[in-house]
Design a protein around this motif. Structure first.
Motif, mmCIF file in Angstrom:
data_model
loop_
_atom_site.group_PDB
_atom_site.id
_atom_site.type_symbol
_atom_site.label_atom_id
_atom_site.label_comp_id
_atom_site.label_asym_id
_atom_site.label_seq_id
_atom_site.Cartn_x
_atom_site.Cartn_y
_atom_site.Cartn_z
ATOM 1 N N THR A 258 22.842 20.700 41.909
ATOM 2 C CA THR A 258 22.003 20.985 40.746
ATOM 3 C C THR A 258 22.872 21.213 39.516
ATOM 4 N N THR A 259 23.940 21.961 39.693
ATOM 5 C CA THR A 259 24.841 22.228 38.570
ATOM 6 C C THR A 259 25.401 20.920 38.024
ATOM 7 N N ARG B 288 25.306 38.843 45.289
ATOM 8 C CA ARG B 288 24.827 37.984 44.200
ATOM 9 C C ARG B 288 23.339 38.224 43.977
HETATM 10 N N1 LIG Z 1 23.236 31.519 37.274
HETATM 11 C C1 LIG Z 1 24.134 31.547 38.265
HETATM 12 N N2 LIG Z 1 25.016 32.550 38.331
HETATM 13 C C2 LIG Z 1 25.926 32.600 39.313
HETATM 14 N N3 LIG Z 1 26.041 31.693 40.275
HETATM 15 C C3 LIG Z 1 25.179 30.665 40.274
HETATM 16 C C4 LIG Z 1 24.181 30.542 39.277
HETATM 17 N N4 LIG Z 1 23.481 29.414 39.533
HETATM 18 C C5 LIG Z 1 24.022 28.865 40.650
HETATM 19 N N5 LIG Z 1 25.037 29.607 41.097
HETATM 20 C C6 LIG Z 1 25.883 29.326 42.267
HETATM 21 O O1 LIG Z 1 26.510 28.065 42.078
HETATM 22 C C7 LIG Z 1 26.569 27.358 43.299
HETATM 23 C C8 LIG Z 1 25.995 25.969 43.104
HETATM 24 O O2 LIG Z 1 24.605 26.059 42.858
HETATM 25 P P1 LIG Z 1 23.673 24.770 42.781
HETATM 26 O O3 LIG Z 1 22.310 25.219 42.442
HETATM 27 O O4 LIG Z 1 24.314 23.780 41.895
HETATM 28 O O5 LIG Z 1 23.734 24.249 44.297
HETATM 29 P P2 LIG Z 1 23.004 23.014 44.931
HETATM 30 O O6 LIG Z 1 24.054 22.097 45.441
HETATM 31 O O7 LIG Z 1 22.011 22.452 43.996
HETATM 32 O O8 LIG Z 1 22.297 23.702 46.174
HETATM 33 P P3 LIG Z 1 20.849 23.422 46.818
HETATM 34 O O9 LIG Z 1 21.036 22.301 47.755
HETATM 35 O O10 LIG Z 1 20.585 24.702 47.548
HETATM 36 O O11 LIG Z 1 19.904 23.139 45.716
HETATM 37 C C9 LIG Z 1 25.812 28.192 44.334
HETATM 38 O O12 LIG Z 1 26.750 28.845 45.167
HETATM 39 C C10 LIG Z 1 25.040 29.185 43.512
HETATM 40 O O13 LIG Z 1 24.931 30.395 44.191
#
Ligand SMILES: Nc1ncnc2c1ncn2[C@@H]1O[C@H](COP(=O)(O)OP(=O)(O)OP(=O)(O)O)[C@@H](O)[C@H]1O
Ligand code: HEM
Ligand SMILES: Nc1ncnc2c1ncn2[C@@H]1O[C@H](COP(=O)(O)OP(=O)(O)OP(=O)(O)O)[C@@H](O)[C@H]1O
Ligand SMILES: [Mg+2]
Ligand SMILES: [Mg+2]
Lengths: 226, 253, 203, 226, 203
Positions: free
Chosen positions: E44-45, C119
């Motif tokens: 975050t998503t 990735r």
């Molecule tokens: N632009 C992108 N393209 C592909 N995969 C992505 C992208 N952005 C995030 N991801 C993947 O989506 C998943 C969720 O990401 P996210 O940022 O929502 O996690 P999070 O719970 O906020 O984590 P953290 O605690 O590290 O902030 C992760 O596995 C990340 O690698």
């Protein structure tokens, strides 16, 4: 330079080239650029062979210049933003060499493709074959100067986040002589005059730039990081 | 009602159904392509008489013109697929739109090359910066731009959607290509073949052109389905339906 | 035993004012120093000075060790994949005779990034990015680790991993200087402490 | 549009202009550019008034084009990187209008200065005064198209970290027609032919771009943020 | 009372796979919800989906309130000064009739950035930057705050300030969704909790 000292430099070069390729072939841009300029000029000024031939060296040079210029913005900027640039000063890396490698990759990515395809562009602009070799020689000597001077300018303007603005101001006065001598050489040749003085001047400029600029660039980068 | 239409659309877009559809159609398309191509080439090379002005060189027309038309038709097909992609987000449409681009680029290139070769005896030059030639070159760049944009994205679905936006914008160029001979004075000759009225071309020269045009259309269909099918299999390598489909394919043979 | 790093009344000036009050420090092998201080007190500036990125404006600084510095900005290339980032780091930093690097693959596994080897770093979540940045310590090991808020964005599991990393590093005659606000290293060792105080003007 | 709806737009415009000024006069670059090109061309191809006059409109157009192009890199990128771009979709802001404002500020910063100083450049290239008005008119109609198309291209390539590479490939095909019509108009005028068809075509392109591009740009931005 | 925000089996897909398992949520005025989950689980998503930056791929999402979202990337312009940043934010976000904004000056004072009013945001320390980003909540108030790890880089003092902000906001009929790893909001209120679990493939 022994092997262990060369390794970081090779690593940097390879990663630069890989990132350029990853970016959809960053070295495609100069070519698109070259051919767009070459294609647009006749559209703009009408397709008379004589006129085209007269402006051909200038156009190809401007294309090379601009393709180098467009890539300058990101030369140190992305490394600066993501924190990899400051790593250059951690420990005792030879920063000047790193700068030279970076400039080298800039040249390989932006200038080399233009030089390689200059024969095609020259054909499209009806440049006589005899003048083609000379044009390529001037490009070969002149474009490294562009990369060096451009690198210095982009290092100087790094911290001020000014992107292009000051850059242009800084670059053009240093670049104009290169352009004059290069296109001058080709016109002299077409007019049957001697070209050696022009070439010698170009070489002198290159030597000067090569010995002064990397040092200045490294210093400028350091200042910006503080 | 609306949801029903939407449902039908999505069903059509289901990878497995598309795969089966493509699988049955592709051999037929290739077969018909070969037949029409043979007929067209035979007539073009041996049946129609030499032109009184151009001699035999005009025969390149039978490649040049169908390729030119297909280059433009491909773009229109892509425009429709791109619209579907952006509105309904149907995956098979995305994939077809993207796999059509290189085919369109290839036809554009063929048109440009044959045109240039033909231009040498006709106009005394391979290339000139006139409106039709330039706008056709622009079409090539548009195709390349679409391919480049799609390739630049890590997430292929995201890339397909973004490239679809470019497809929609680039369609402006198509009428420019077509009408360029009317809007500007060009080296290139104007329309001589008219679908809805009398053509100015000699009737005897027409049949091979029709055969070749049909052949090229069929070839496009076959290539498109084939490439789209392969892309789909490639993207879904590990998905259940692929294993299923391949197993069934295995039974057949 | 000689200290890896000695700072004697070191300070850094910006706009001719000291950013932080002069610092004395001797960092010996197998010791860890936790730097604390309010926001803007100059912790990052201090670490950058110790790393050699900034030149100390006053005082004397001697370094006698290889150094790895991980700042707020991760030093990760967004347009390279995880593995490419680590391969680059491994090659870029001079190899140390007395340290044993892991391969990029091993390091990614350790950092819990095993599934994301290919990735792009730009597509990682905030915590995953931080883990990638820290994995550099494994592929390009150094005597002294200067870590600026290493726990930022990390979940509990990853925080423990960092603690283990630090512990292993110290057992291995390494030394570390770590800034921290909320979470501090929890090790079965003495943590030396250093409080950074903002310079005259900012105070 | 009532006052409260206009306020975010005004805020964006003002901050764009302020940031451009802060960057050492981003609108200085195009001018430096224009005059460098204008000064370099005669050096490159020799100072014959006839030749210069023939290429003048093309040159000024290329300068305008390039000045717009150089500023494109940062059009949405810095907002994308620092997290302000995604704020456009928080709540229900009218994103298309924000896009239009951003493109407007790009035009004000890069194109307007070039247009204002075109008379000087035209003088330097011996362009007849009568043709000058027409040239400026084409610039006035054409440069907004450049900004629109450039904005679209930079929105399309935003998530790809490709900076210039794809950008050129995407922009040029869409821009070439503008260049053809504009310079075509001036040449037609110089040859005593009617210019209305060219101008009408330009206006048609502008209307087309104005109605299609902001929508496409907003959609592209949104898709890139995902 | 109507909820500000309702999510019904909401999820977001990338590469046609769900990033996180479907979420149900009803956010009423004067409530706070703390989102937890491992790195990369999709917090975050989720927040970006709730904010409207991403479009939910499945499920239904209704919003009936003004929203402020502060993500990992601070949303601060490096080339504007602190005060210019806040002035811009105040103008940029539509004014809410039921909320009472502070002036940029007051907000900067509260955030402890009083001495740095004219400093460029790009020259702030990590914690100062975060404070500046949070100050937006004061100059452009909204009903619902979506805060992605607001405590990152903040010192003890600033963490307490955030807690106070949240408390005041809730008293004022506001609502908040906050992600957190190490430090969690410490309020004299019930914290609703939501655990985010990564989608099928990532698990
Ligand atoms: N632009 C992108 N393209 C592909 N995969 C992505 C992208 N952005 C995030 N991801 C993947 O989506 C998943 C969720 O990401 P996210 O940022 O929502 O996690 P999070 O719970 O906020 O984590 P953290 O605690 O590290 O902030 C992760 O596995 C990340 O690698
Ligand atoms: C590189 C050069 C050339 C290019 C890019 C080119 C391009 C095209 C295109 C795009 C079309 C389809 C137009 C439409 O249907 O809207 C076309 C048709 C055609 N071309 Fe060319 N062409 C080139 C050279 C030539 C030459 C040299 C000739 C011969 C003199 C020629 C003869 C024709 C003819 C007869 C048609 C069919 C016209 C009609 O009935 O519509 N072309 N060409
Ligand atoms: N480039 C710069 N120009 C001017 N001032 C700066 C610059 N970088 C930092 N400062 C100032 O120097 C001081 C120290 O910054 P530093 O980043 O070292 O703080 P810190 O202790 O790391 O804070 P934090 O806990 O927020 O990370 C701060 O007041 C900051 O505003
Ligand atoms: Mg710090
Ligand atoms: Mg996160």
């Amino acid at each position: 330079m022994n092997r262990s000292k060369a390794q970081p430099l090779i690593a940097l070069l390879l990663s630069d080239l890989k990132r350029a390729r990853r970016h959809g072939g960053q070295s495609l841009l100069p070519l698109v650029f070259l051919f767009s300029v070459v294609a647009m000029i006749p559209l703009g000024i009408g397709p008379g062979p004589n006129l085209l031939q007269a402006i051909a060296p200038g156009m190809i040079w401007v294309a090379a210049l601009l393709s180098g210029l467009l890539a300058l913005d990101g030369l140190f900027k992305s490394d600066f933003d993501d924190g990899t640039l400051e790593q250059w000063w951690v420990g005792d890396q030879p920063v000047i060499r790193l700068v030279l490698v970076r400039l080298g990759s800039h040249w390989l990515i932006t200038a080399l493709p233009v030089i390689v395809l200059t024969p095609v562009a020259a054909q499209m602009l009806y440049l006589p074959n005899a003048a083609l070799g000379l044009l390529m020689l001037t490009l070969l000597i002149g474009t490294p100067i562009l990369s060096l001077v451009g690198g210095l300018a982009s290092a100087l303007t790094l911290g001020t986040r000014q992107g292009g603005a000051l850059l242009g101001l800084l670059i053009f006065p240093l670049i104009v002589p290169v352009l004059i001598f290069s296109t001058g050489a080709v016109s002299a040749f077409l007019d049957g005059l001697p070209v050696r003085p022009y070439l010698l001047l170009l070489v002198a400029l290159l030597v000067l730039a090569l010995s002064l600029v990397p040092l200045a660039t490294a210093a400028a980068l350091r200042l910006n990081i503080e | 009602m609306w949801t029903q239409i939407k449902l039908a659309f999505h069903k059509l877009g289901s990878p497995l159904i598309f795969y089966r559809f493509a699988q049955t159609l592709i051999p037929w398309l290739w077969g018909l392509t070969l037949i029409t191509l043979a007929a067209g080439l035979y007539q073009a090379l041996f049946v129609v008489p030499p032109d009184y002005q151009q001699g035999d060189s005009y025969r390149i027309l039978y490649i040049h013109v169908p390729a030119a038309w297909q280059a433009m038709a491909t773009y229109i097909v892509m425009t429709i697929l791109a619209t579907i992609t952006l509105i309904w987000r149907i995956r098979t449409a995305e994939i077809m739109a993207m796999t059509a681009a290189p085919i369109g680029a290839a036809f554009t290139l063929i048109c440009l090359v044959t045109g240039a070769i033909w231009g040498r005896p006709m106009w005394g030059t391979y290339w000139a910066w006139d409106a039709r030639l330039t706008s056709m070159l622009v079409l090539l760049f548009v195709y390349l731009g679409i391919m480049g944009l799609y390739a630049a994205f890590d997430d292929r679905r995201q890339g397909a959607r973004i490239a679809s936006i470019l497809i929609l914008v680039g369609v402006v160029n198509i009428p420019i290509i077509h009408f360029s001979v009317e809007w500007w004075t060009t080296l290139h000759q104007g329309s001589t073949i008219n679908l809805f009225g009398p053509s100015t071309m000699d009737a005897s020269m027409l049949p091979p052109l029709i055969w070749m045009t049909v052949a090229v259309k069929l070839m496009f269909g076959a290539l498109l389905l084939q490439r789209a099918r392969n892309e789909l299999l490639d993207q879904d390598q590990r998905k259940k339906w692929v294993l299923e489909a391949l197993r069934m394919g295995g039974h057949d043979s | 035993m000689k200290p890896y790093l000695t700072a004697n009344q070191v300070s850094f000036h910006r706009h001719s004012e000291a950013v932080f009050q002069p610092i004395d420090l001797e960092l010996y092998p197998a010791t860890i120093c936790v730097v604390t201080g309010a926001n803007g007190s100059g912790k990052t500036t201090l670490l950058r000075t110790l790393a050699g990125v900034l030149r100390a404006s006053e005082g004397e600084l001697t370094r006698d060790a290889s150094i790895a510095f991980i700042g707020h900005r991760a030093g990760v290339k967004d347009d390279l994949s995880c593995i490419e980032n680590l391969v680059f780091m491994q090659r870029f930093y001079p190899k140390q005779a007395n340290r044993h690097p892991l391969t990029p693959h091993q390091a990614l596994k350790q950092a819990g990034l095993g599934p994301y080897i290919r990735r792009l770093a730009g597509h990682l979540s905030a915590g995953q990015r931080r883990r990638l940045a820290l994995a550099k310590l494994l592929v390009a090991p150094a005597d002294v680790w200067l870590l600026d808020e290493p726990y930022t964005s990390l979940d509990t599991h990853a925080c423990q991993w960092v603690d283990e990393l630090l512990d292993g590093h110290l057992s291995d005659q390494g030394a570390a200087i770590v800034t921290a606000h909320q979470r501090q290293p929890s090790l079965a060792r003495t943590l030396h402490r250093l409080e950074v105080v903002a310079g005259a003007r900012a105070a």
